[in-house]
Design an enzyme around this catalytic site. Structure first.
Site, PDB file in Angstrom:
ATOM      1  N   LYS A  14       0.551  -1.430   0.225  1.00  0.00           N
ATOM      2  CA  LYS A  14      -0.161  -0.196  -0.085  1.00  0.00           C
ATOM      3  C   LYS A  14       0.830   0.886   0.173  1.00  0.00           C
ATOM      4  O   LYS A  14       1.280   2.078   1.143  1.00  0.00           O
ATOM      5  CB  LYS A  14      -0.625  -0.046   0.762  1.00  0.00           C
ATOM      6  CG  LYS A  14      -1.792   0.808   1.017  1.00  0.00           C
ATOM      7  CD  LYS A  14      -3.648   0.534   1.261  1.00  0.00           C
ATOM      8  CE  LYS A  14      -4.916   2.094   2.088  1.00  0.00           C
ATOM      9  NZ  LYS A  14      -4.807   1.826   0.524  1.00  0.00           N
ATOM     10  N   LEU A  35      -3.647  -5.565  -4.370  1.00  0.00           N
ATOM     11  CA  LEU A  35      -3.893  -5.310  -2.985  1.00  0.00           C
ATOM     12  C   LEU A  35      -4.290  -6.534  -2.335  1.00  0.00           C
ATOM     13  O   LEU A  35      -6.125  -6.307  -2.475  1.00  0.00           O
ATOM     14  CB  LEU A  35      -4.194  -3.451  -2.810  1.00  0.00           C
ATOM     15  CG  LEU A  35      -4.322  -2.876  -0.562  1.00  0.00           C
ATOM     16  CD1 LEU A  35      -2.300  -3.751  -0.706  1.00  0.00           C
ATOM     17  CD2 LEU A  35      -4.297  -2.461  -0.709  1.00  0.00           C
ATOM     18  N   GLU A  69      -7.544  -4.944 -10.369  1.00  0.00           N
ATOM     19  CA  GLU A  69      -8.696  -5.332  -9.078  1.00  0.00           C
ATOM     20  C   GLU A  69      -9.117  -3.720  -9.330  1.00  0.00           C
ATOM     21  O   GLU A  69      -9.204  -3.434 -10.747  1.00  0.00           O
ATOM     22  CB  GLU A  69      -7.699  -4.573  -7.357  1.00  0.00           C
ATOM     23  CG  GLU A  69      -6.174  -4.005  -8.466  1.00  0.00           C
ATOM     24  CD  GLU A  69      -5.307  -3.854  -7.123  1.00  0.00           C
ATOM     25  OE1 GLU A  69      -6.107  -3.911  -5.405  1.00  0.00           O
ATOM     26  OE2 GLU A  69      -4.566  -3.857  -6.917  1.00  0.00           O
TER      27      GLU A  69
HETATM   28  O1  PSZ Z   1     -11.273   6.214   0.764  1.00  0.00           O
HETATM   29  C1  PSZ Z   1     -11.731   5.398  -0.121  1.00  0.00           C
HETATM   30  O2  PSZ Z   1     -12.107   5.768  -1.734  1.00  0.00           O
HETATM   31  C2  PSZ Z   1     -10.753   4.018  -0.285  1.00  0.00           C
HETATM   32  S1  PSZ Z   1     -10.282   3.750   1.402  1.00  0.00           S
HETATM   33  C3  PSZ Z   1      -9.243   2.833   1.022  1.00  0.00           C
HETATM   34  C4  PSZ Z   1      -9.366   1.944  -0.945  1.00  0.00           C
HETATM   35  C5  PSZ Z   1     -10.627   3.648  -1.336  1.00  0.00           C
HETATM   36  N1  PSZ Z   1      -8.435   1.275  -1.413  1.00  0.00           N
HETATM   37  C6  PSZ Z   1      -7.853   0.525  -1.068  1.00  0.00           C
HETATM   38  C7  PSZ Z   1      -7.754  -0.716  -1.873  1.00  0.00           C
HETATM   39  C8  PSZ Z   1      -6.761  -0.141  -2.889  1.00  0.00           C
HETATM   40  O3  PSZ Z   1      -6.041   1.664  -3.084  1.00  0.00           O
HETATM   41  C9  PSZ Z   1      -6.274  -1.192  -4.092  1.00  0.00           C
HETATM   42  C10 PSZ Z   1      -5.388  -0.162  -5.104  1.00  0.00           C
HETATM   43  N2  PSZ Z   1      -6.949  -2.225  -4.135  1.00  0.00           N
HETATM   44  C11 PSZ Z   1      -7.801  -2.281  -3.198  1.00  0.00           C
HETATM   45  C12 PSZ Z   1      -8.389  -2.100  -1.710  1.00  0.00           C
HETATM   46  C13 PSZ Z   1      -9.318  -2.658  -1.109  1.00  0.00           C
HETATM   47  O4  PSZ Z   1      -8.669  -1.674   0.596  1.00  0.00           O
HETATM   48  P1  PSZ Z   1      -9.336  -1.788   1.143  1.00  0.00           P
HETATM   49  O5  PSZ Z   1     -10.030  -3.014   1.862  1.00  0.00           O
HETATM   50  O6  PSZ Z   1      -7.864  -3.041   2.644  1.00  0.00           O
HETATM   51  O7  PSZ Z   1      -9.931  -0.739   1.941  1.00  0.00           O
END
Ligand code: PSZ
Length: 295
Positions: free
Chosen positions: A145, A201, A177
């Protein structure tokens, strides 16, 4: 707003960040977004463990333990009286003259945090979202991340400019994704999602959904599938900390299934909400029925 920075809780005017912060110069750092529902942290342990893992993968020695990170997160929620929204935590490799290689050991990581009040995306959870497929031009360590989000930023912008809400990354013909989410398809009662490897991720919401699927005895296949497979799914949805389980009703303008949120997606949304005690207590977890239309 109270910010956290390197062990202190500071007001806006006390906050200062360096132009030589490696996060600013190189995106050399990692971050987390942790959801808060009615003042209660959601899956904070999982997020903070992932923060420690992301830092380790890029060889940043985070100067805090999991317990200390939990304390910082709780303190930010309390000091800002955050009700529903999220806590943002970021770690960079620190402040040093701008050269690409790591600074020496004496340079400490910079850790900052703050809170954001934002409501659940009720409307989108209800009606669903449109996705646009885009070429996945990101690097090959999408499991980290990282603060380097240029590929994600460009993809999201492209989706928005096409009137969609989220981008769908496709690499080598395989659906990977979303630009800020994980994706799932349902075909003939089977839930499909990309395996957790370096192409995606491993979302915390993704893990929750897999757990819920197992509890519902919904068969799960963690296997690569193509964009053509995605178009042909009966149901599709994306997941993230803020987007929760968002039904996808179109991909590239083509209807997914009947072009409305699917039944199994609705069921997963309902059990997801039912496991957030404060939502159940507040009567927010029962706002939708399971037949695909708004109640
Ligand atoms: O505020 C928002 O729109 C958010 S809060 C977290 C995210 C977006 N994204 C997390 C994320 C990501 O950046 C990528 C590339 N793949 C998957 C995810 C999902 O991760 P979680 O479920 O841990 O938030």
């Amino acid at each position: 707003m109270i910010y956290f920075k390197d062990g202190e809780y500071l007001r806006e005017e006390q906050m200062n960040l360096s132009v030589n912060d490696r996060g600013y110069a190189f995106g050399d750092g990692v971050y987390e977004v942790i959801k808060v529902y009615d003042g209660v942290l959601y899956t904070a342990n999982e997020h903070l463990e992932r923060l420690l893992e992301s830092a380790e993968k890029i060889k940043i020695n985070l100067p805090y333990t999991l317990e200390q990170l939990i304390k910082i997160t709780e303190e930010l929620q309390q000091q800002n009286e955050l009700s529903t929204g999220h806590i943002y935590l970021q770690v960079t490799r620190g402040v040093a003259p701008r050269v690409h290689q790591f600074p020496d050991q004496s340079v400490l990581p910079v850790v900052i945090g703050y809170t954001v009040e934002n409501p659940r995306p009720i409307e989108q959870l209800e009606s669903g979202a449109a996705m646009k497929s885009v070429d996945d031009m990101r690097w090959l360590r999408c499991d980290i991340k990282s603060l380097n989000l240029l590929g994600n930023v460009l993809a999201k912008q492209e989706a928005i400019e096409s009137g969609c809400q989220e981008a769908l990354f496709v690499r080598e013909g395989i659906v990977r994704e979303g630009s800020a989410s994980n994706v799932f398809g349902i075909k003939e009662g089977v839930l499909y999602t990309h395996p957790a490897n370096h192409f995606i991720l491993n979302g915390i919401t993704r893990r929750v959904v897999l757990q819920l699927a197992s509890e519902l005895s919904l068969p799960v296949v963690e296997k690569e599938f193509t964009l053509a497979d995605a178009y042909a799914m009966d149901e599709f949805f994306f997941t993230s900390t803020n987007a929760e389980i968002t039904p996808v009703v179109t991909i590239d303008g083509k209807s997914v299934g009947k072009g409305v949120p699917g039944q199994i997606t609705r069921q997963l949304q309902n059990v997801f909400e039912a496991k957030i005690p404060v939502l159940v207590a507040a009567g927010q977890a029962d706002e939708r029925n399971t037949n695909g239309s708004a109640s």
